[in-house]
Design a protein around this motif. Structure first.
Motif, PDB file in Angstrom:
ATOM      1  N   HIS A  32       0.828  -1.210   0.000  1.00 22.81           N
ATOM      2  CA  HIS A  32       0.000   0.000   0.000  1.00 22.81           C
ATOM      3  C   HIS A  32       0.863   1.262   0.000  1.00 22.81           C
ATOM      4  O   HIS A  32       0.840   2.035   0.954  1.00 22.81           O
ATOM      5  CB  HIS A  32      -0.954   0.007   1.201  1.00 22.81           C
ATOM      6  CG  HIS A  32      -1.745  -1.260   1.333  1.00 22.81           C
ATOM      7  ND1 HIS A  32      -1.243  -2.374   1.934  1.00 22.81           N
ATOM      8  CD2 HIS A  32      -2.981  -1.586   0.915  1.00 22.81           C
ATOM      9  CE1 HIS A  32      -2.152  -3.334   1.886  1.00 22.81           C
ATOM     10  NE2 HIS A  32      -3.215  -2.885   1.278  1.00 22.81           N
ATOM     11  N   ASP A  80      -3.796   0.869  -3.318  1.00 24.59           N
ATOM     12  CA  ASP A  80      -3.894  -0.576  -3.282  1.00 24.59           C
ATOM     13  C   ASP A  80      -4.566  -1.022  -4.572  1.00 24.59           C
ATOM     14  O   ASP A  80      -5.632  -0.513  -4.901  1.00 24.59           O
ATOM     15  CB  ASP A  80      -4.781  -0.933  -2.073  1.00 24.59           C
ATOM     16  CG  ASP A  80      -4.813  -2.411  -1.786  1.00 24.59           C
ATOM     17  OD1 ASP A  80      -4.191  -3.168  -2.527  1.00 24.59           O
ATOM     18  OD2 ASP A  80      -5.470  -2.790  -0.809  1.00 24.59           O
ATOM     19  N   HIS A  86     -11.342  -7.099   1.196  1.00 24.37           N
ATOM     20  CA  HIS A  86     -10.389  -7.430   2.246  1.00 24.37           C
ATOM     21  C   HIS A  86     -10.359  -6.297   3.256  1.00 24.37           C
ATOM     22  O   HIS A  86     -10.802  -5.197   2.985  1.00 24.37           O
ATOM     23  CB  HIS A  86      -8.986  -7.721   1.689  1.00 24.37           C
ATOM     24  CG  HIS A  86      -8.289  -6.561   1.044  1.00 24.37           C
ATOM     25  ND1 HIS A  86      -8.575  -6.106  -0.212  1.00 24.37           N
ATOM     26  CD2 HIS A  86      -7.283  -5.771   1.494  1.00 24.37           C
ATOM     27  CE1 HIS A  86      -7.790  -5.086  -0.517  1.00 24.37           C
ATOM     28  NE2 HIS A  86      -6.988  -4.845   0.510  1.00 24.37           N
ATOM     29  N   HIS A  88      -8.113  -3.971   6.186  1.00 24.34           N
ATOM     30  CA  HIS A  88      -6.768  -3.450   6.366  1.00 24.34           C
ATOM     31  C   HIS A  88      -6.394  -3.416   7.838  1.00 24.34           C
ATOM     32  O   HIS A  88      -7.178  -2.988   8.681  1.00 24.34           O
ATOM     33  CB  HIS A  88      -6.650  -2.047   5.756  1.00 24.34           C
ATOM     34  CG  HIS A  88      -6.621  -2.078   4.265  1.00 24.34           C
ATOM     35  ND1 HIS A  88      -7.490  -1.397   3.472  1.00 24.34           N
ATOM     36  CD2 HIS A  88      -5.797  -2.772   3.433  1.00 24.34           C
ATOM     37  CE1 HIS A  88      -7.204  -1.663   2.210  1.00 24.34           C
ATOM     38  NE2 HIS A  88      -6.189  -2.496   2.158  1.00 24.34           N
ATOM     39  N   ASP A  99      -2.829  -6.513   4.495  1.00 27.27           N
ATOM     40  CA  ASP A  99      -4.116  -7.004   4.011  1.00 27.27           C
ATOM     41  C   ASP A  99      -4.561  -8.182   4.849  1.00 27.27           C
ATOM     42  O   ASP A  99      -3.752  -9.018   5.234  1.00 27.27           O
ATOM     43  CB  ASP A  99      -3.994  -7.484   2.560  1.00 27.27           C
ATOM     44  CG  ASP A  99      -3.936  -6.330   1.579  1.00 27.27           C
ATOM     45  OD1 ASP A  99      -4.484  -5.255   1.886  1.00 27.27           O
ATOM     46  OD2 ASP A  99      -3.350  -6.508   0.505  1.00 27.27           O
TER      47      ASP A  99
HETATM   48 ZN   LIG Z   1      -5.196  -3.734   0.816  1.00 27.99          ZN
END
Ligand SMILES: [Zn+2]
Ligand SMILES: [Zn+2]
Length: 141
Positions: A32, A80, A86, A88, A99
């Motif tokens: 990220h 990202d 998903h 964080h 993730d």
């Molecule tokens: Zn992510």
């Protein structure tokens, strides 16, 4: 690269070397990165590119749904390219963003949304990564 060209085209984004390179850099990273970090890496391949172009490119990719934006408090936005569901995990010690595979267990109840149209749903957990937990413990010794 062919894959990335199709990705851009599928979202109606005109394919340019700048957009391809920004997307390729982001696809190779799972940490990220901030716009600044992406810029540093893109510049190695396209030395004439400006930070502004990289930033605007990221915004276009974000608006078209190809890139997620993570906004940590008190910090620059991070990007990202994994847009599947998903969560964080954000470490307040080293600012690392990890993730976590996670899908919402159930749809958000419509009455709670009050007619709000959801474009992006994310879950963010704040805390300390394993490395930073170790450091906090040592400080206390
Ligand atoms: Zn992510
Ligand atoms: Zn940490």
């Amino acid at each position: 690269m062919e894959n990335l060209v199709q990705k851009l085209r599928s979202r109606g984004i005109a394919v340019t070397p700048q957009r391809l390179t920004v997307l390729a850099v982001l696809e190779n990273r799972r940490d990220h990165p901030s716009a600044e970090k992406i810029f540093q890496e893109v510049r190695r391949q396209l030395p004439a590119i400006s930070f502004n172009t990289v930033y605007k490119t990221l915004e276009v990719l974000h608006q078209k749904g190809l890139v997620l934006k993570v906004n940590p408090l008190h910090e620059m936005a991070r990007y990202d390219c994994c847009t599947s569901p998903h969560a964080h995990l954000i470490c307040r010690g080293c600012h690392r963003i990890m993730d976590a595979d996670w899908e919402p267990p159930q749809a958000f109840p419509p009455e709670a949304l009050q007619g709000f149209f959801v474009e992006q749903q994310t879950l963010t957990l704040w805390g300390l990564c394993p490395d930073c937990q170790g450091q906090e413990n040592r400080k206390e010794d």
